[in-house]
Design a protein around this motif. Structure first.
Motif, PDB file in Angstrom:
ATOM      1  N   LEU A   1       0.824  -1.204   0.000  1.00  0.00           N
ATOM      2  CA  LEU A   1       0.000   0.000   0.000  1.00  0.00           C
ATOM      3  C   LEU A   1       0.861   1.259   0.000  1.00  0.00           C
ATOM      4  N   ARG A   2       1.940   1.258   0.781  1.00  0.00           N
ATOM      5  CA  ARG A   2       2.836   2.424   0.764  1.00  0.00           C
ATOM      6  C   ARG A   2       3.441   2.613  -0.619  1.00  0.00           C
ATOM      7  N   LEU A   3       3.722   1.488  -1.285  1.00  0.00           N
ATOM      8  CA  LEU A   3       4.333   1.547  -2.612  1.00  0.00           C
ATOM      9  C   LEU A   3       3.423   2.255  -3.615  1.00  0.00           C
ATOM     10  N   ILE A   4       2.105   2.110  -3.461  1.00  0.00           N
ATOM     11  CA  ILE A   4       1.182   2.739  -4.414  1.00  0.00           C
ATOM     12  C   ILE A   4       0.635   4.067  -3.889  1.00  0.00           C
ATOM     13  N   GLY A   5       1.130   4.498  -2.715  1.00  0.00           N
ATOM     14  CA  GLY A   5       0.770   5.830  -2.237  1.00  0.00           C
ATOM     15  C   GLY A   5      -0.159   5.884  -1.049  1.00  0.00           C
ATOM     16  N   VAL A   6      -0.517   4.727  -0.484  1.00  0.00           N
ATOM     17  CA  VAL A   6      -1.375   4.720   0.702  1.00  0.00           C
ATOM     18  C   VAL A   6      -0.473   4.807   1.927  1.00  0.00           C
ATOM     19  N   ASP A   7       0.040   6.016   2.170  1.00  0.00           N
ATOM     20  CA  ASP A   7       0.924   6.232   3.308  1.00  0.00           C
ATOM     21  C   ASP A   7       0.152   6.878   4.444  1.00  0.00           C
ATOM     22  N   LEU A   8       0.859   7.305   5.489  1.00  0.00           N
ATOM     23  CA  LEU A   8       0.196   7.869   6.667  1.00  0.00           C
ATOM     24  C   LEU A   8      -0.600   9.121   6.307  1.00  0.00           C
TER      25      LEU A   8
END
Length: 505
Positions: A382-389
């Motif tokens: 998810l972080r890789l596709i932009g779902v970060d904090l």
């Protein structure tokens, strides 16, 4: 990789138990360390301490540590400190010896280098006597093992500059330690004053045959020792006062201070008989375990306690656990951007180790930790596709709505784990993933997990299409993975007969 610390070069004078711990703490923060210790076994001792420290860090955190600093042993003190930004003195606790060594350091180190002493009881003003640059000397009193226990008592002397204290605290905070500034210098500072009081009373209890050393240790570790691991003395007693708090506690138990319970005002005579008595009882308590074996057991226990504290307070962390969580966030923030990922294969996004806190009563990794690692793999994707904090704080996220997990094998303490992620399908709302978990140097497959996730509006509490920007990052990965063979275990039902295991990836 950037350094964790404002400094990049440290020198350690003395490589015993405490000095070796400082060396390990600096090295694992990415700081180059030069060492001077005339002991003929210094390199062996430091090497063993460093091995224990690296093992402990592997169990303590999955955060990306910087590349280990370079370690170099020097033939002279002057050579060791010549280029240092922080010099840590850890020689035996004799005022004359420390003054002599500190004077040599003061003369050879760069004028702006910080100069910390590991003394556990000597006042810094006494150590500053005769130095050309006394303003940069301070006490940096750590606790063993230095590489795991984060506390450092920072104590300035009469000539110590306030800027020195501030710089020292900044460096310690950056490498995951808790620098506490003691307002006034006294012999033994704060921690050892408390420990000495307990130690003195303990010696009387052994001398008077009230108990043996194992019983005394059991009293500590099964009672207030557990409380002290997460709350200090005063906060513990505040709770003991009930709803009325500390004032009620003091009113109720304050008069006890006048009772003749303690022998703290008397000093026990540590004669040969008492020394032998304590030594024999301690040998029996160790039950044949070597010092290095006891150190490893201690480290595993400390790691488990700190990790439990990290999960406390509703996931916000508490005490040393919150310090670790903050340290890990800084590690993540300073990590280099991920290298180019091979999208033509399942994504290898998570590598970790089996922690002591993950072991169950069978001696293997407990079942819910498998799901935790798979969850970490999902989070990495998810972080890789932009779902970060920031994305989550903006009111959107992916929620896992269905999971099927297979347990295929066991994982043991300290083993390396590697999780891969394959995207089976996706659309504007759904994300269908398949994870595989591999353990040990042979890469044996020990579990798989299939997940269905929905993109949600967290404020509205319902599924909603993901934005075009996010889907544009997901599309190349999903397209590449659509060309991969479907995992044989995908779509399995619970209880379905197991197919032959695929080759490890």
């Amino acid at each position: 990789m950037t350094h964790l610390s404002p400094i990049s070069r440290a020198a350690c004078i003395g490589g015993g138990v405490i000095g070796g711990g400082w060396i390990a703490r600096f090295l694992l923060a990415g700081i180059d360390v030069t060492v001077f210790d005339p002991h003929p076994e210094a390199q062996r001792i430091v090497g063993e301490v460093l091995a224990n420290a690296e093992r402990a860090y592997g169990l303590l955190t999955n955060a990306p540590l910087p590349p280990r600093g370079q370690l170099r042993f020097c033939a002279s003190l002057a050579e060791a400190v010549a280029d240092a930004e922080w010099v840590q003195e850890s020689v035996p606790e004799r005022l004359d010896l420390k003054r002599r060594v500190l004077a040599q350091i003061d003369a050879a180190a760069p004028p702006d280098a910080l100069l910390g002493s590991s003394t556990s009881g000597l006042k810094p003003s006494d150590l500053q006597e005769g130095l050309a640059h006394p303003e940069r000397l301070f006490v940096a009193h750590p606790y063993n093992p230095v590489y795991l226990l984060p506390l450092v008592e920072i104590v300035g002397g009469q000539a110590t500059a306030p800027a020195t204290i501030a710089r020292a605290k900044t460096v310690l905070d950056a490498i995951g330690m808790k620098g506490v500034v003691i307002a006034r210098e006294i012999e033994a500072f704060v921690g050892d004053r408390l420990l000495e009081a307990l130690w003195r009373e303990a010696l009387w209890l052994i001398k008077d045959d009230i108990c043996d050393v194992e019983t005394l240790d059991d009293v500590i570790r099964y009672s207030f020792g557990l409380r002290w691991a997460q709350m200090g003395l005063f906060q513990t007693y505040r709770i003991a006062g009930g709803e009325a708090g500390m004032r009620h506690f003091l009113a109720q138990f304050g008069p006890c201070l006048q009772w003749p319970w303690t022998k703290l005002t008397d000093v026990v005579d540590l004669d040969e008989t008492l020394v032998e008595k304590i030594g024999a009882q301690s040998d029996a308590q160790a039950a044949g375990l070597s010092i290095r074996e006891l150190e490893r057991i201690r480290d595993e226990n400390l790691v488990g306690i700190v990790q439990a504290l990290k999960a406390g307070n509703g996931g916000e962390g508490w005490g040393a656990g919150r310090l670790l969580a903050d340290f890990e966030r800084r590690l993540q923030a300073k990590a280099e951007p991920a290298i180019a990922i091979d999208v033509e294969a399942p994504l290898a996004l998570v590598e970790t180790r089996v922690s002591p806190a993950w072991i169950d009563y069978n001696g293997h990794m407990t079942e819910h930790r498998y799901l935790q690692v798979f969850g970490d793999a999902t989070d990495a994707l998810l972080r890789l596709i932009g779902v970060d904090l920031a994305y989550v704080e903006g009111g959107h996220s992916y929620y896992t709505v269905e999971t099927h997990l297979r347990h295929l094998g066991e994982a043991k303490l300290g083993e390396t784990l590697r999780a891969t992620c394959q995207i089976l399908a996706s659309d504007d709302k759904r994300l269908h993933l398949f994870h595989r978990l591999f353990a040990g140097p042979d890469g044996r497959e020990i579990a798989t997990a299939e997940h269905m996730l929905l993109h949600v509006d967290t404020h509205a509490g319902r599924a909603t299409p993901a934005p075009a920007e996010l889907l544009s990052r997901l599309a190349p990965l999903a397209g590449a993975h659509a060309r991969l063979p479907a995992p044989p275990a995908a779509g399995r039902a619970v209880g379905q007969k197991r197919a032959p295991l695929a080759a490890t990836a």
